[in-house]
Design a protein around this motif. Structure first.
Motif, short mmCIF file in Angstrom:
data_model
loop_
_atom_site.label_atom_id
_atom_site.label_comp_id
_atom_site.label_asym_id
_atom_site.label_seq_id
_atom_site.Cartn_x
_atom_site.Cartn_y
_atom_site.Cartn_z
N THR A 84 -57.47 -28.16 -26.24
CA THR A 84 -56.71 -29.33 -26.70
C THR A 84 -55.55 -28.84 -27.56
O THR A 84 -55.77 -28.05 -28.49
CB THR A 84 -57.60 -30.26 -27.56
OG1 THR A 84 -58.81 -30.53 -26.86
CG2 THR A 84 -56.91 -31.58 -27.87
N GLY A 85 -54.35 -29.32 -27.26
CA GLY A 85 -53.22 -28.93 -28.10
C GLY A 85 -51.91 -29.37 -27.49
O GLY A 85 -51.87 -29.90 -26.38
N ALA A 86 -50.83 -29.12 -28.22
CA ALA A 86 -49.50 -29.51 -27.74
C ALA A 86 -48.90 -28.41 -26.87
O ALA A 86 -49.02 -27.23 -27.19
CB ALA A 86 -48.59 -29.78 -28.94
N GLY A 87 -48.31 -28.81 -25.76
CA GLY A 87 -47.59 -27.86 -24.90
C GLY A 87 -48.47 -27.10 -23.91
O GLY A 87 -48.02 -26.13 -23.30
N LEU A 88 -49.70 -27.53 -23.71
CA LEU A 88 -50.61 -26.74 -22.87
C LEU A 88 -50.30 -26.80 -21.37
O LEU A 88 -50.70 -25.91 -20.63
CB LEU A 88 -52.07 -27.16 -23.11
CG LEU A 88 -52.61 -26.94 -24.53
CD1 LEU A 88 -54.12 -27.14 -24.57
CD2 LEU A 88 -52.28 -25.56 -25.05
N LEU A 89 -49.56 -27.83 -20.92
CA LEU A 89 -49.24 -27.86 -19.48
C LEU A 89 -48.38 -26.65 -19.10
O LEU A 89 -48.47 -26.13 -17.99
CB LEU A 89 -48.55 -29.17 -19.09
CG LEU A 89 -49.43 -30.42 -19.05
CD1 LEU A 89 -48.66 -31.60 -18.44
CD2 LEU A 89 -50.73 -30.21 -18.29
N ASP A 90 -47.54 -26.20 -20.04
CA ASP A 90 -46.68 -25.05 -19.74
C ASP A 90 -47.47 -23.75 -19.58
O ASP A 90 -46.99 -22.80 -18.97
CB ASP A 90 -45.64 -24.85 -20.86
CG ASP A 90 -44.56 -25.92 -20.79
OD1 ASP A 90 -44.27 -26.38 -19.67
OD2 ASP A 90 -44.04 -26.30 -21.86
N ILE A 91 -48.65 -23.71 -20.17
CA ILE A 91 -49.43 -22.47 -20.09
C ILE A 91 -50.77 -22.68 -19.37
O ILE A 91 -51.65 -21.83 -19.42
CB ILE A 91 -49.68 -21.86 -21.50
CG1 ILE A 91 -50.39 -22.86 -22.42
CG2 ILE A 91 -48.39 -21.35 -22.11
CD1 ILE A 91 -50.99 -22.21 -23.66
N CYS A 92 -50.89 -23.82 -18.65
CA CYS A 92 -52.19 -24.07 -18.00
C CYS A 92 -52.48 -23.02 -16.93
O CYS A 92 -53.64 -22.65 -16.71
CB CYS A 92 -52.28 -25.49 -17.45
SG CYS A 92 -51.15 -25.88 -16.11
N ILE B 217 -51.64 -32.62 -25.50
CA ILE B 217 -51.49 -33.90 -26.21
C ILE B 217 -50.05 -34.43 -26.15
O ILE B 217 -49.81 -35.60 -26.45
CB ILE B 217 -52.00 -33.84 -27.68
CG1 ILE B 217 -51.23 -32.81 -28.49
CG2 ILE B 217 -53.50 -33.57 -27.73
CD1 ILE B 217 -51.52 -32.92 -29.99
N ASN B 218 -49.11 -33.58 -25.73
CA ASN B 218 -47.74 -34.10 -25.54
C ASN B 218 -47.69 -35.17 -24.46
O ASN B 218 -46.82 -36.04 -24.48
CB ASN B 218 -46.78 -32.96 -25.15
CG ASN B 218 -46.42 -32.10 -26.35
OD1 ASN B 218 -46.65 -32.49 -27.50
ND2 ASN B 218 -45.89 -30.91 -26.10
N THR B 219 -48.62 -35.13 -23.51
CA THR B 219 -48.59 -36.12 -22.43
C THR B 219 -48.90 -37.53 -22.95
O THR B 219 -48.54 -38.52 -22.32
CB THR B 219 -49.59 -35.78 -21.30
OG1 THR B 219 -50.93 -35.79 -21.84
CG2 THR B 219 -49.30 -34.45 -20.65
N LEU B 220 -49.54 -37.60 -24.13
CA LEU B 220 -49.90 -38.93 -24.66
C LEU B 220 -48.65 -39.70 -25.09
O LEU B 220 -48.68 -40.92 -25.24
CB LEU B 220 -50.87 -38.79 -25.84
CG LEU B 220 -52.15 -37.96 -25.56
CD1 LEU B 220 -53.04 -37.93 -26.80
CD2 LEU B 220 -52.92 -38.51 -24.37
N LYS B 221 -47.54 -38.96 -25.28
CA LYS B 221 -46.29 -39.60 -25.76
C LYS B 221 -45.73 -40.58 -24.75
O LYS B 221 -44.95 -41.46 -25.10
CB LYS B 221 -45.24 -38.54 -26.07
CG LYS B 221 -45.58 -37.69 -27.28
CD LYS B 221 -44.53 -36.63 -27.52
CE LYS B 221 -44.96 -35.68 -28.63
NZ LYS B 221 -44.24 -34.42 -28.59
#
Ligand code: NAD
Ligand code: GLY
Length: 356
Positions: A18-26, A169-173
Motif C-alpha cells: 500500500t502506498g503512493a505511486g505503486l502503479l509505476d513500479i508494479c 493510493i494515488n488512484t483514489l484521487k
C-alpha cells in the motif's frame, strides 16, 4: 510504502503493498514474486483510460508480455456472460498455466477476474491492483471471488487467493465522493468489528487525510481473519456484518444502491437489532449511527420488512436453511448468531424500528 504479508494455513503467502505511486513500479514488485510471463490485464471502461497505460508500461518494462481486456463498468459486469468473455480473452491471449491475470479496478473487476483466473485451466495465478477504497480495504484481500446469478449476489464463485495485492493510493484521487463513501462503509465495518482506533478516524477525524492508515489497518485486520479461516467456515463470517440485509437491498434496488451504501444500511439495521435484543448499549449504537451519517452514508432501509426478508431468504436458501448474522456488542467487538431463515423477518423488523 507499507508491505504486509498474508499467510494462509497451507503455508502459502502473498504480499499486500500500500502506498503512493505503486502503479509505476508494479512490474518490478511483481517480478520480485514471480518470473515474468504473459499477463492479461482485466479492467473496466472507467478505470482503463485512467490507469491501463501506466500498468502496461510498468509490467512490460519488467519483462511481462502484456495484453488487456476491458469490460463495461459496474455491477452488471459481475455476470456469467462477462465471465465467459474474460475466459475467451484469456484463450485469445494464449495464457497458459504459468501465466497470470491482473485485476485493475474496483471490487467488481477483482471478483470477476479472480473467478476467471480460478477456473481458467483449472486455476492460474492472479494479481489484484485495487483502484477503489472498497477494493483496497476489503475486496482485493482474502481470495473471495464471484459473479452474481439471477437468484442473488455472489452465488457462483470460488476461494482463490491472489499472488500479490498492490494498492496505489494515488488512484483514489479520481474516485467520486460516492465511491469513497462505499469503501468507507467497509472500513467503518472493520472498526466496529475489531479496531476502535480505525472507527474513531471516521467518528471524529479527517478520513480523507488518512487513507493509507485506513487501508493498512483494514488489511492487517482482514489478513488476520483470512489466515485463521480462509474458506469462511467460522470466524471469517464476522466480515459479513450488515451483509444479509445489504445483499437484499442491492437486489431490490436493481443494484441502483451500491454495495458499500447497502452495507452501511445493513450495519445500521444490525446495530438497531442488537440494541433491541439487549446486546448493544444505546450510546454505542448512537456512535455507530452518527459515524455512518458523518461519513455521508445512509442508515435507513428504503424497502419494507417482508420484501427484504423474502429476497434475503431466496438468496440464502440456495445454500442453507440457517443463516449466521453478526451483531455488534460494542465498538471493536461483535458476535455471531445462527438463526433459522424464518427468523429474518423479526430481525429486519428490529433493525428498522425507529430508523430515521
Ligand atoms: P466497482 O468495482 O464497480 O467500482 C465502482 C466504480 O468506480 C465503477 O464505476 C468503477 O469503474 C469506478 N472506478 C474504480 N476505480 C476508479 C478510480 N480509481 N477512479 C475513477 N473511477 C474508478 O465497485 P466497488 O465498490 O469497488 O466494489 C463493489 C463490488 O465488490 C461488489 O460487487 C461487492 O460484492 C464486491 N466485494 C467483494 C469483496 C470480496 O471480499 N471479494 C468484498 C467487498 C465487496
Ligand atoms: N468481504 C468479506 C470477506 O472477504 O470475507
Amino acid at each position: 510504502m507499507h508491505r504486509h504479508i498474508l499467510t494462509t494455513p497451507d503455508g502459502s503467502s502473498y504480499p499486500i503493498l500500500t502506498g503512493a505511486g505503486l502503479l509505476d513500479i508494479c512490474g518490478t514488485e511483481l517480478a520480485a514474486v514471480m518470473k515474468p510471463c504473459r499477463a492479461v490485464i482485466v479492467s473496466d471502461e472507467h478505470v482503463a483510460p485512467l490507469y491501463m497505460a501506466q500498468v502496461k508500461k510498468s509490467l512490460a518494462d519488467a519483462g511481462f508480455s502484456v495484453s488487456e481486456f476491458v469490460v463495461p463498468a459496474g455491477e452488471e459486469s459481475k455476470s456469467v456472460a462477462t465471465l465467459g468473455s474474460v475466459l475467451e480473452a484469456f484463450c485469445e491471449a494464449h495464457l497458459t498455466r504459468t501465466d497470470i491475470a491482473v485485476a485493475l479496478g474496483g471490487g467488481v473487476i477483482g471478483d470477476l477476474t479472480g473467478f476467471a483466473a480460478g477456473c481458467y485451466l483449472r486455476g492460474i495465478r492472479f494479481v489484484q491492483l485495487p483502484t477503489t477504497l472498497l477494493a483496497a480495504v476489503d475486496a482485493s484481500v482474502g481470495g473471495k471471488t464471484a459473479v452474481n446469478l439471477e437468484h442473488g449476489k455472489n452465488l457462483a464463485g470460488l476461494f482463490h487467493q491472489p499472488s500479490a495485492v498492490i494498492c496505489d493510493i494515488n488512484t483514489l484521487k479520481t474516485l467520486s465522493e460516492h465511491e469513497i463513501q462505499d469503501g468507507s462503509a467497509e472500513a467503518v465495518k472493520h472498526g466496529i468489528l475489531d479496531d476502535p482506533a480505525l472507527f474513531e478516524i471516521y467518528e471524529s477525524g479527517v478520513p480523507t487525510e488518512k487513507f493509507e492508515e485506513i487501508i493498512v489497518r483494514s488489511v492487517i485486520y482482514k489478513s488476520r481473519i483470512v489466515t485463521e479461516d480462509p474458506n469462511e467456515k467460522g470466524v471469517r463470517k464476522m466480515l459479513n456484518l450488515g451483509h444479509t440485509p445489504a445483499h437484499a437491498i442491492e437486489r431490490l434496488s436493481d443494484f441502483g444502491i451500491s454495495h458499500g451504501h447497502a452495507v452501511a444500511i445493513g450495519t445500521a439495521m444490525m446495530t438497531r437489532a442488537a440494541v433491541k435484543r439487549g446486546i448493544l448499549k444505546n450510546d454505542a449504537a448512537a456512535r455507530i449511527l452518527n459515524t455512518l451519517k458523518r461519513t455521508g452514508l445512509p442508515t435507513v432501509c428504503p424497502f419494507g420488512v417482508s420484501e427484504m426478508a423474502r429476497i434475503a431468504a431466496l438468496d440464502k436458501k440456495a445454500a442453507a436453511s440457517e443463516i449466521t448474522v453478526i451483531l455488534p456488542e460494542t465498538i471493536g467487538r461483535c458476535r455471531m448468531e445462527k438463526l433459522p431463515i424464518s427468523a429474518l423477518e423479526a430481525l429486519f423488523t428490529d433493525g428498522m424500528e425507529g430508523q430515521a
